[in-house]
Design a protein around this motif. Sequence first.
Motif, PDB file in Angstrom:
ATOM      1  N   THR A 111       0.863  -1.188   0.000  1.00  0.00           N
ATOM      2  CA  THR A 111       0.000   0.000   0.000  1.00  0.00           C
ATOM      3  C   THR A 111       0.897   1.235   0.000  1.00  0.00           C
ATOM      4  O   THR A 111       2.019   1.200   0.501  1.00  0.00           O
ATOM      5  CB  THR A 111      -0.929   0.051   1.233  1.00  0.00           C
ATOM      6  OG1 THR A 111      -0.114   0.119   2.414  1.00  0.00           O
ATOM      7  CG2 THR A 111      -1.820  -1.179   1.299  1.00  0.00           C
ATOM      8  N   TRP A 112       0.415   2.323  -0.561  1.00  0.00           N
ATOM      9  CA  TRP A 112       1.223   3.532  -0.715  1.00  0.00           C
ATOM     10  C   TRP A 112       1.520   4.183   0.639  1.00  0.00           C
ATOM     11  O   TRP A 112       2.611   4.679   0.873  1.00  0.00           O
ATOM     12  CB  TRP A 112       0.510   4.486  -1.662  1.00  0.00           C
ATOM     13  CG  TRP A 112       1.115   5.857  -1.750  1.00  0.00           C
ATOM     14  CD1 TRP A 112       0.524   7.035  -1.416  1.00  0.00           C
ATOM     15  CD2 TRP A 112       2.431   6.207  -2.208  1.00  0.00           C
ATOM     16  NE1 TRP A 112       1.378   8.081  -1.621  1.00  0.00           N
ATOM     17  CE2 TRP A 112       2.573   7.606  -2.115  1.00  0.00           C
ATOM     18  CE3 TRP A 112       3.533   5.467  -2.682  1.00  0.00           C
ATOM     19  CZ2 TRP A 112       3.739   8.286  -2.471  1.00  0.00           C
ATOM     20  CZ3 TRP A 112       4.698   6.145  -3.029  1.00  0.00           C
ATOM     21  CH2 TRP A 112       4.789   7.527  -2.925  1.00  0.00           C
ATOM     22  N   ASP A 113       0.571   4.153   1.551  1.00  0.00           N
ATOM     23  CA  ASP A 113       0.816   4.856   2.813  1.00  0.00           C
ATOM     24  C   ASP A 113       1.631   4.027   3.794  1.00  0.00           C
ATOM     25  O   ASP A 113       2.439   4.548   4.545  1.00  0.00           O
ATOM     26  CB  ASP A 113      -0.489   5.354   3.453  1.00  0.00           C
ATOM     27  CG  ASP A 113      -1.418   4.207   3.786  1.00  0.00           C
ATOM     28  OD1 ASP A 113      -1.286   3.122   3.180  1.00  0.00           O
ATOM     29  OD2 ASP A 113      -2.287   4.378   4.662  1.00  0.00           O
ATOM     30  N   ASN A 114       1.484   2.695   3.752  1.00  0.00           N
ATOM     31  CA  ASN A 114       2.191   1.849   4.732  1.00  0.00           C
ATOM     32  C   ASN A 114       3.468   1.221   4.172  1.00  0.00           C
ATOM     33  O   ASN A 114       4.336   0.803   4.934  1.00  0.00           O
ATOM     34  CB  ASN A 114       1.252   0.747   5.246  1.00  0.00           C
ATOM     35  CG  ASN A 114       1.821   0.034   6.458  1.00  0.00           C
ATOM     36  OD1 ASN A 114       2.469   0.650   7.290  1.00  0.00           O
ATOM     37  ND2 ASN A 114       1.612  -1.273   6.543  1.00  0.00           N
ATOM     38  N   THR A 275       6.490  13.820   0.948  1.00  0.00           N
ATOM     39  CA  THR A 275       5.493  12.991   1.640  1.00  0.00           C
ATOM     40  C   THR A 275       6.210  12.052   2.598  1.00  0.00           C
ATOM     41  O   THR A 275       7.216  11.436   2.233  1.00  0.00           O
ATOM     42  CB  THR A 275       4.700  12.149   0.614  1.00  0.00           C
ATOM     43  OG1 THR A 275       4.160  13.029  -0.360  1.00  0.00           O
ATOM     44  CG2 THR A 275       3.569  11.375   1.280  1.00  0.00           C
ATOM     45  N   PRO A 277       5.894   8.607   5.165  1.00  0.00           N
ATOM     46  CA  PRO A 277       5.033   7.429   5.304  1.00  0.00           C
ATOM     47  C   PRO A 277       4.116   7.576   6.516  1.00  0.00           C
ATOM     48  O   PRO A 277       4.444   8.329   7.442  1.00  0.00           O
ATOM     49  CB  PRO A 277       6.004   6.273   5.504  1.00  0.00           C
ATOM     50  CG  PRO A 277       7.345   6.856   5.695  1.00  0.00           C
ATOM     51  CD  PRO A 277       7.312   8.316   5.399  1.00  0.00           C
ATOM     52  N   ALA A 278       2.983   6.885   6.491  1.00  0.00           N
ATOM     53  CA  ALA A 278       2.035   6.961   7.612  1.00  0.00           C
ATOM     54  C   ALA A 278       2.777   6.688   8.917  1.00  0.00           C
ATOM     55  O   ALA A 278       3.605   5.778   8.996  1.00  0.00           O
ATOM     56  CB  ALA A 278       0.920   5.946   7.415  1.00  0.00           C
TER      57      ALA A 278
END
Length: 372
Positions: A111-114, A275, A277-278
């Motif tokens: 996943t892009w955020d994790n 950006t 990461p989460a």
Amino acid sequence: DNMVKLLDLQAITMMHGNEYRAAVNRVIESGWFLQGNENKQFEADYARYIGTDECIAVANGLDALYLIMRAYKEMGFMQDGDEIIVPANTYIATILAITKNDLTPVLVEPTWDNLEIDIDKIEEAITPKTKGVMIVHLYGRVAYNDKVGEICKKHHLKLMEDCAQSHGCSWKGVKTGALGDAAAHSFYPGKNLGAFGDAGAVTTSNPELASIIRTLANYGSQKKYMFKYVGMNSRMSEPDAAVLYVKLKYLNEDNKKRQELAAYYYENIKNPLITLPARIADENNVYHQFPIFCERRDELQKFLADNGVQTLIHYPIPPHHQECYIEAAWNKPQLSLPISEKIHEQELSIPMNQVILMEEAKIVVDALNAFK
Ligand SMILES: *Cc1c(COP(=O)(O)O)cnc(C)c1O
């Protein structure tokens, strides 16, 4: 020069230099360099730390990964051509261990955020040939949740972990390395727990698996000059085991320093072009790397270098675009992995380790915030 270093192994080593010298001296004076007390002591201590019944010290992380699946083949759980589900954005070693066993990697997007394997996409990747799922706790972030465990149980798949970047990370109080059926660890010098050369280990609570791995790694021999398997030579040296035994005592402390630096980065990096990461709980992240993302990544990397900050890309080319796998039957041209590709195009790792000073962290943040 006076760059803020991504990783200063000399400074890290000198923090406990005398303890390492004493440990190596003990080995020198014993005259015993392989399969001795240092290995026994480290294996017992690391198994206790991870929370498994068994730890088998081997020569490096790639061998640890390879030996797990090789042992499952000897046990009849896996056969040539069987499929292993694996995240598409991992380091090449994870994929090499699968293909060197004549198994087929099935690449699943993160996943892009994790940045970890998309757990919701695992089940749709399962076929009658699937025998295992290899999760990779990349960058020090846990790649596990309870759903992965349930999917593997339901479909009778072996859950394997690549813990090369996650020493000390955990999920609900259970360490990575004890979450699945077997786990591979690397003690490459640059990892959170690093030796003075190549070293690795397998952790598991399956005694049969452990025994076969130990035999395979020792030329396939259980009894001197009797060879049960077509084995290999993959053992950890006694000096490395002695050094790792010392280093393990400081791992939690070192990880805490990484987490404090990460908190500082999360609170102070404020640039709309970058950006992060989460942010997840410290228990779930030991920050092997601190990845940031930028559409103009290469420009940013040069800007940071000009402003005294060393960075590195993890990794510039995804495994499915590597020359060694371009012709592989499983690497179909229509394979579409846009999230992995975006990660590889935009990722940049900024300085992250346990010896960075506050002044240095400020230099990193100021440079990042000044990028236009
Ligand atoms: C470092 C690493 C390995 C390989 O470990 P070695 O000890 O270098 O063989 C495997 N997987 C990942 C994700 C790694 O970062």
